[in-house]
Design an enzyme around this catalytic site. Structure first.
Site, PDB file in Angstrom:
ATOM      1  N   ASP A  77      -7.152   7.447  13.684  1.00 13.85           N
ATOM      2  CA  ASP A  77      -6.919   6.205  12.944  1.00 13.85           C
ATOM      3  C   ASP A  77      -5.423   6.034  12.675  1.00 13.85           C
ATOM      4  OD1 ASP A  77      -6.864   4.030  11.287  1.00 13.85           O
ATOM      5  OD2 ASP A  77      -8.248   4.815   9.787  1.00 13.85           O
ATOM      6  N   GLU A 109     -11.159   6.039   5.261  1.00 19.32           N
ATOM      7  CA  GLU A 109     -11.134   5.074   6.365  1.00 19.32           C
ATOM      8  C   GLU A 109     -11.693   5.627   7.675  1.00 19.32           C
ATOM      9  OE1 GLU A 109      -7.068   3.886   6.261  1.00 19.32           O
ATOM     10  OE2 GLU A 109      -7.315   2.684   4.444  1.00 19.32           O
ATOM     11  N   LYS A 136       0.822  -1.209   0.000  1.00 16.84           N
ATOM     12  CA  LYS A 136       0.000   0.000   0.000  1.00 16.84           C
ATOM     13  C   LYS A 136       0.859   1.264   0.000  1.00 16.84           C
ATOM     14  CE  LYS A 136      -4.046   1.885   2.449  1.00 16.84           C
ATOM     15  NZ  LYS A 136      -5.015   1.605   3.518  1.00 16.84           N
TER      16      LYS A 136
END
Length: 541
Positions: A196, A172, A68
């Protein structure tokens, strides 16, 4: 038809689906609800998840992780250049696009980050199909809030390669806010800050929640900050210690570095519940065993700058939302790295312990929220989530480059979307009669990328077909064909496989021609045997 929600993470991935009035996290074929985002290629198979992660010690050159961090980036990106020094696999430069070179089934393969991500997505998709006993084609996929358009589009491309149609891409932390809001559904309005911190990325988002309405006020973050960086700090610390004690330099030893990284990751997890952890690797370098320890205090000191940067982002996001910390009702912790005691301590000192919410599962919340949105936009009239309403913002400023080199901002970050913005500009020189606008490097290469992906998909389809046909006459459950027919099939399979090995990413029509050649030989043979129609179906896929 069900629409699934997928959290494609740097370190771990998760998939969920809405069924029978509830959202269910789907476990993988190993019974795990979270799948490590690792892919490993052995001599005869491809592994996904934890079984792939276990290969890193013995098969480090063909075990891929942190993909990623490559997706949507260029080869010369400083972050890519820094990361590749710590990886065991080989990264190559192909027109300034980072690609992975590995050897698999006797030949060299060049794979784009999108292809590797697609393998993880396909594995998650298969897990759902096996559980529900139905074909899945549509999905909602999450991305870090601070992903730019190139990274978002690359993620969508990965999903397409995996056979998924992306109905929506959602940030997200917004997905995590949905998970929290559905769990704590109330008529009272709440200002929620989602913190997050995962394996590779970090986001902060402030959302106003009431019932099933989610109004994003501001977002901030860093696409290259997370647990992997904390691991790397420990790795560097212990490499220095090993070199000092043994008067050597083990830095070029990629196998040793990867084995040490796994040990450091385990130590990091232990330090979340203990004050001291042991790091031990037998035969780390030149046959020398390594054993050391690290205290929680030392770990926190090594990563002090990273931890403090997360608080800076929190404060900046509060400022962007034109809010102060006292206006935040709850802080929702998402991502495995929020289990680190120092991270929680910093947030408790800033907001107060009573505001830290610990009920949402930090590993599953993002996939949970994505599945909720998937149900909301699906055609399931029975879904209880059709009342879900989401208002998001632009995470990054948008604009264009002037002739002098500077950027003219047209849409400021944290502007509500959808939006329309106008900007006046003047010509660069007198009597200019034309203007040229370049919007994103991704568009320049879009056509080339599309062609490359079509070629890649077709040749992979051909290769899978070759192995399926060969297995049909040589495998344990092989069809009953004559020795003559078997030899003929093996011969054409060998011929096509040799052609694949000799032609790197061939044209689509050439791969289709080879597929037709294969079918021409195989069809008459399989048509004359019992149950032969079963293998012939693969030519129709």
């Amino acid at each position: 038809m069900k629409v699934i929600g997928i959290d494609l993470g740097t370190s771990n991935s998760c998939v969920a689906v809405y069924k029978i009035n509830q959202i269910e996290i789907i476990d993988n074929d190993q019974g795990e609800r979270v799948t490590p985002s690792w892919v490993s290629f052995t001599d005869d198979e491809r592994l996904i998840g934890n079984v792939a992660k276990l290969e890193v010690s013995s098969n480090f050159e063909r075990t891929l992780f942190q993909i990623k961090r490559l997706i949507g980036r260029t080869y010369d990106d400083p972050m890519v250049q820094a990361d590749m020094k710590l990886w065991g696999f080989t990264l190559i430069n192909e027109e300034n696009k980072p690609k992975i070179s590995i050897e698999h089934k006797g030949r060299r393969k060049i794979l784009a980050p999108e292809e590797i991500s697609a393998m993880i997505l396909e594995s998650l998709k298969t897990s759902v199909e096996d559980r529900l006993d139905e074909t899945i084609t549509d999905a909602v996929i999450t991305v870090p809030a601070y992903f730019n358009n190139t990274q978002r589009n690359a993620t969508i491309d990965a999903a397409r390669i995996a056979g998924l149609n992306v109905l929506r891409v959602i940030n997200e932390p917004t997905a995590a806010a949905i998970a929290y809001g559905l769990e704590k559904e109330t008529n009272e309005e709440q200002n929620v800050l989602v913190f997050d911190l995962g394996g590779g990325t970090f986001d902060v988002t402030i959302v106003k929640i009431k019932n099933k309405e989610f109004d994003v006020k501001a977002t901030g973050g860093d696409t290259h900050l997370g647990g992997d960086d904390f691991d790397n700090c420990m790795v560097n610390h212990f490499v220095s210690e090993f070199n000092r004690k043994n008067d050597c330099d083990m830095s070029p030893n990629k196998r040793g570095i990867n084995r040490l990284r796994i040990a450091c990751e385990n130590a990091k997890k232990n330090l979340s519940v203990k004050k001291n952890a042991t790091v031990q690797v037998d035969g780390l370098h030149s046959g020398i065993d390594f054993k050391s320890s690290i205290t929680r205090a030392k770990f926190e000191d090594l990563n002090r700058d990273y931890f403090e940067n997360t608080l800076k982002t929190v404060k900046d996001t509060l400022s962007s939302a034109d809010m102060n910390k006292s206006e935040i009702d709850k802080v929702v912790l998402v991502g495995g790295s929020t289990r680190i005691p120092k991270v929680r301590e910093l947030l408790q000192n800033l907001f107060g312990e009573n505001k830290i919410n610990k009920t949402v599962n930090p590993d599953e919340a993002v996939a949970y929220g994505a599945a909720a949105l998937a149900s909301n936009i699906s055609k399931d009239e029975l879904s209880e989530l059709r009342e879900l309403k989401i208002s998001d913002v632009v995470p990054l400023s948008l604009g264009y480059k002037q002739s002098g080199g500077g950027m003219v901002t047209v849409v400021k970050r944290n502007t509500k979307i959808p939006t329309k913005q106008w900007n006046k500009n003047s010509t660069a020189k007198d009597n200019q009669i034309e203007a040229r606008f370049t919007l994103e490097d991704a568009n320049r290469f879009k056509q080339d990328d599309a062609e490359w992906k079509k070629r890649s998909e077709q040749v992979h389809k051909l290769e899978d077909l070759v192995y399926a046909v060969k297995h049909a006459v040589t495998g344990e459950m092989s069809f009953d064909v004559s020795d003559k027919d078997k030899k003929e099939i093996i011969k054409i399979c060998k011929k096509v496989k040799t052609w694949i090995n000799d032609n790197q990413n061939p044209k689509v029509h050439d791969s289709k021609k080879k597929m037709a050649d294969l079918e021409k030989i195989c069809r008459p043979i399989f048509e004359k045997i019992r149950d032969g129609s079963e293998i012939l179906r693969i030519f129709q896929k």
